[in-house]
Structures are given as C-alpha cells and as structure tokens.
Design a protein around this motif. Structure first.
Motif, PDB file in Angstrom:
ATOM      1  N   THR A 193       0.792  -1.230   0.000  1.00  0.00           N
ATOM      2  CA  THR A 193       0.000   0.000   0.000  1.00  0.00           C
ATOM      3  C   THR A 193       0.823   1.278   0.000  1.00  0.00           C
ATOM      4  O   THR A 193       0.295   2.356  -0.305  1.00  0.00           O
ATOM      5  N   GLY A 194       2.098   1.189   0.371  1.00  0.00           N
ATOM      6  CA  GLY A 194       2.907   2.392   0.504  1.00  0.00           C
ATOM      7  C   GLY A 194       2.656   3.131   1.803  1.00  0.00           C
ATOM      8  O   GLY A 194       3.175   4.228   2.009  1.00  0.00           O
ATOM      9  N   LEU A 195       1.869   2.533   2.705  1.00  0.00           N
ATOM     10  CA  LEU A 195       1.556   3.139   3.992  1.00  0.00           C
ATOM     11  C   LEU A 195       2.440   2.543   5.082  1.00  0.00           C
ATOM     12  O   LEU A 195       2.930   1.431   4.952  1.00  0.00           O
ATOM     13  N   SER A 196       2.601   3.263   6.169  1.00  0.00           N
ATOM     14  CA  SER A 196       3.303   2.724   7.324  1.00  0.00           C
ATOM     15  C   SER A 196       2.287   1.965   8.171  1.00  0.00           C
ATOM     16  O   SER A 196       1.331   2.556   8.691  1.00  0.00           O
ATOM     17  N   VAL A 197       2.475   0.644   8.276  1.00  0.00           N
ATOM     18  CA  VAL A 197       1.542  -0.190   9.040  1.00  0.00           C
ATOM     19  C   VAL A 197       2.259  -0.658  10.304  1.00  0.00           C
ATOM     20  O   VAL A 197       3.081  -1.570  10.268  1.00  0.00           O
ATOM     21  N   ASP A 198       1.942  -0.017  11.425  1.00  0.00           N
ATOM     22  CA  ASP A 198       2.613  -0.339  12.683  1.00  0.00           C
ATOM     23  C   ASP A 198       1.671  -0.309  13.871  1.00  0.00           C
ATOM     24  O   ASP A 198       2.097  -0.282  15.018  1.00  0.00           O
ATOM     25  N   SER A 199       0.368  -0.310  13.592  1.00  0.00           N
ATOM     26  CA  SER A 199      -0.626  -0.287  14.657  1.00  0.00           C
ATOM     27  C   SER A 199      -1.935  -0.834  14.110  1.00  0.00           C
ATOM     28  O   SER A 199      -2.099  -1.017  12.892  1.00  0.00           O
ATOM     29  N   LEU A 200      -2.878  -1.066  15.001  1.00  0.00           N
ATOM     30  CA  LEU A 200      -4.191  -1.550  14.578  1.00  0.00           C
ATOM     31  C   LEU A 200      -4.885  -0.506  13.708  1.00  0.00           C
ATOM     32  O   LEU A 200      -5.497  -0.841  12.681  1.00  0.00           O
ATOM     33  N   ALA A 201      -4.771   0.758  14.071  1.00  0.00           N
ATOM     34  CA  ALA A 201      -5.421   1.815  13.296  1.00  0.00           C
ATOM     35  C   ALA A 201      -4.846   1.915  11.885  1.00  0.00           C
ATOM     36  O   ALA A 201      -5.587   2.029  10.898  1.00  0.00           O
ATOM     37  N   SER A 202      -3.516   1.862  11.773  1.00  0.00           N
ATOM     38  CA  SER A 202      -2.909   1.949  10.444  1.00  0.00           C
ATOM     39  C   SER A 202      -3.187   0.695   9.632  1.00  0.00           C
ATOM     40  O   SER A 202      -3.307   0.755   8.392  1.00  0.00           O
ATOM     41  N   ALA A 203      -3.336  -0.456  10.304  1.00  0.00           N
ATOM     42  CA  ALA A 203      -3.701  -1.688   9.594  1.00  0.00           C
ATOM     43  C   ALA A 203      -5.096  -1.567   8.980  1.00  0.00           C
ATOM     44  O   ALA A 203      -5.347  -2.065   7.881  1.00  0.00           O
TER      45      ALA A 203
END
Length: 305
Positions: A193-203
């Motif tokens: 996705t190009g996103l930073s995934v490091d938490s439940l919210a970002s997931a």
C-alpha cells in the motif's frame, strides 16, 4: 473426507544460525548454533495445513541435488501428495536465516529451482487444482506463475488465498479480483500500500486500501497484537494468544496453513482465524520452520482464553 488444500509455491532448504543479535553491515558475529531444516513458504504452509487436518497437495519444483530429495521426503513424511512436485536440473532453493536472542529473524532467499515453476507447469497439473477446496499461493515463485494460478483458481470456483510474502512492491492490479483472502503481515501490507503499518489503526487504513483495490477479504497479521480481519462490512480484531516466543520463523506460514485447513473444513471465518492464531502461537514456542509447526491435537489441547 478431509478438506482438500492445494499449495502452489516454494520449497527451500533453510540454513539456520542462531546468534546474539542480527549482524550489521560488514560485521562478523560468532553464532550459537547451525542447522539445515526443510522450509520454503509454500512447503511450510503445506505442512501446516496437513498437520492441522487437511488433505494436502503440493505444486512446486526442487533441484536435482541432495536438498531436493530431502525437501520432497519431508513432505511425503507428512502424507502430502507430491505428484506435482517436479525435479529440475538446478540447485534447490535455499533460505539463509539468522535468528537473534530476541527471537527475531533476518532471511535471504535464493530461488534456485523455484524459478522453474512456470504457468506451463501449473497447467500440467490442472487436475490437482480441480480437486481442491482451497488454493494457496505466495510470492517465492515467479510472478507470472502466481498470477496464472490465481486466475485459474478463480475460474475453477475455488477459495483462493494469497499470502503476499515476501512483498517489496504493490501487487499487479489484475490479481486482486482473483483473491478471496489476502493475508499480509505488517511489513507486507506496507509494501503493498505504501503506507506505514505499525498499529491496529494503520492496519485498518491499509486493509481498506487493499479492499478498494479488489481483494475479496483481507487479514493483516500483527504478530503479538494478533490479526485484523476486514471485509466490506467492517473490521474485526483478533487478539493473539499469550505465549513465550523462542523463534518466529514460519509463524505466518503456520497461520495461513491453519486458517486454510479450518476454512476448508467448514469452519466460519472467525473460527478459522482463531484456529490459525493458536497454531501460529504454538509455533513460535519452538525452534525452526517445519519442526515448529504444531499438530491438530496440539491446537485442540491449547487452553481456551
């Protein structure tokens, strides 16, 4: 009859060393131990599905070397159908794995014979796919082969799972419509996705983007935080069972294989996710890839939360 799961993917010999920590660039460390262990994401997921109750067929390629014989024998020992495991004139795939004292790992893969798994090989064993309830793919074989397998699985009306591992970039746009369950971990979801995934919210944000791209449903595995399930109706968080981790190698593969076996047997999505999470939790309490994967009786004996 047991549910039928077909795994299309890699077989690697894992060359595993344990060290105090992961080495920095140019650094030489003194390691604790070394072992060769049958692995590869495809083979690991096949072993997991077989140990956790499914009837499994493997589609892949091994080399004409000693590792190739060992990799095939390891699957046969699990009662996995290997009629579609081809031997080619190449070295077998290998994975170089370092595991540190905190149970984290770093892995380098050399594809070897896995690169010979072409769309033509998939077509050669189409009868194996036709007999499946669930088809699982990963990304340790050529992209063209993965895309072809996903499309064929959709055409056959099978439940299609893609574990996009290892992932370093977005998936081809035309793959998504052929995927029933897309199962990345945090870093893979970030790469897709190009996103930073490091938490439940970002997931949740990443899962929404993957659903918009066309995936049927998304499960993002979050390590000790459990997993996030997402579909067109919303999100559901599944906390992970609490265990003492020894080695996280193959935890994701164990989850995918366990989820597939449970889903193919008729369990609900929530039940299949919970089952896969218990299996993965048990796997991290043991060292190695395939040796760490639990059996159905192990999971059934795990205390309920």
């Amino acid at each position: 009859m047991p549910a039928k799961v077909v795994v299309i993917g890699s077989l690697n010999m894992d060359l595993v060393t344990r060290a105090p920590r992961l080495p920095r660039g140019g650094e030489t460390l003194i390691g604790h131990t070394f072992a060769t262990v049958s692995g590869g994401k495809g083979a690991n997921q096949a072993v997991a599905a077989a140990r956790l109750g499914a009837q499994v067929s493997m589609v892949g390629c091994v080399g004409s070397d000693a590792y190739g014989h060992e990799l095939r024998d390891a699957l046969l020992a699990e009662q996995i159908d290997c009629q579609a495991v081809s031997t080619v004139e190449d070295s077998s795939g290998v994975a170089l794995i370092v595991v540190d004292d905190q149970s984290q790992n770093a892995i380098v893969i050399v594809a070897g014979a896995n690169g010979a798994l072409t769309p033509a090989v998939i077509d050669q064993f189409d009868a194996v796919l036709q007999a499946a309830d669930v088809i699982i793919c990963q990304l340790e074989v050529p992209d063209a082969t993965v895309g072809h397998a996903l499309k064929r699985g959709r055409a056959l009306g099978k439940t299609v799972i893609l574990n996009p591992a290892p992932a370093s970039r977005p998936l081809p746009a035309d793959w998504y419509a052929n995927i029933d369950y897309l199962i990345p971990n945090e870093s893979e979801a970030s790469a897709l996705t190009g996103l930073s995934v490091d938490s439940l919210a970002s997931a949740e944000v990443a899962a929404s983007q993957l659903l918009t791209a066309g995936a049927g449903k998304v499960i993002i595995t979050l390590g000790a935080q459990g997993s996030l399930f997402a579909d067109g109706q919303g999100f559901q968080h599944f906390p992970a069972p609490k265990v003492q981790a020894v080695d996280t190698t193959a935890a994701g593969d164990t989850f995918v294989g366990g989820f597939a076996a449970a889903l193919a047997s008729g369990r609900s999505e929530a039940e299949a996710i919970g089952f896969g999470q218990v299996a993965a939790a048990l796997s991290v309490t043991r060292a190695g890839a395939q040796p760490s994967i639990p059996t159905l009786s192990d999971v059934q004996a795990f205390p309920a939360p």
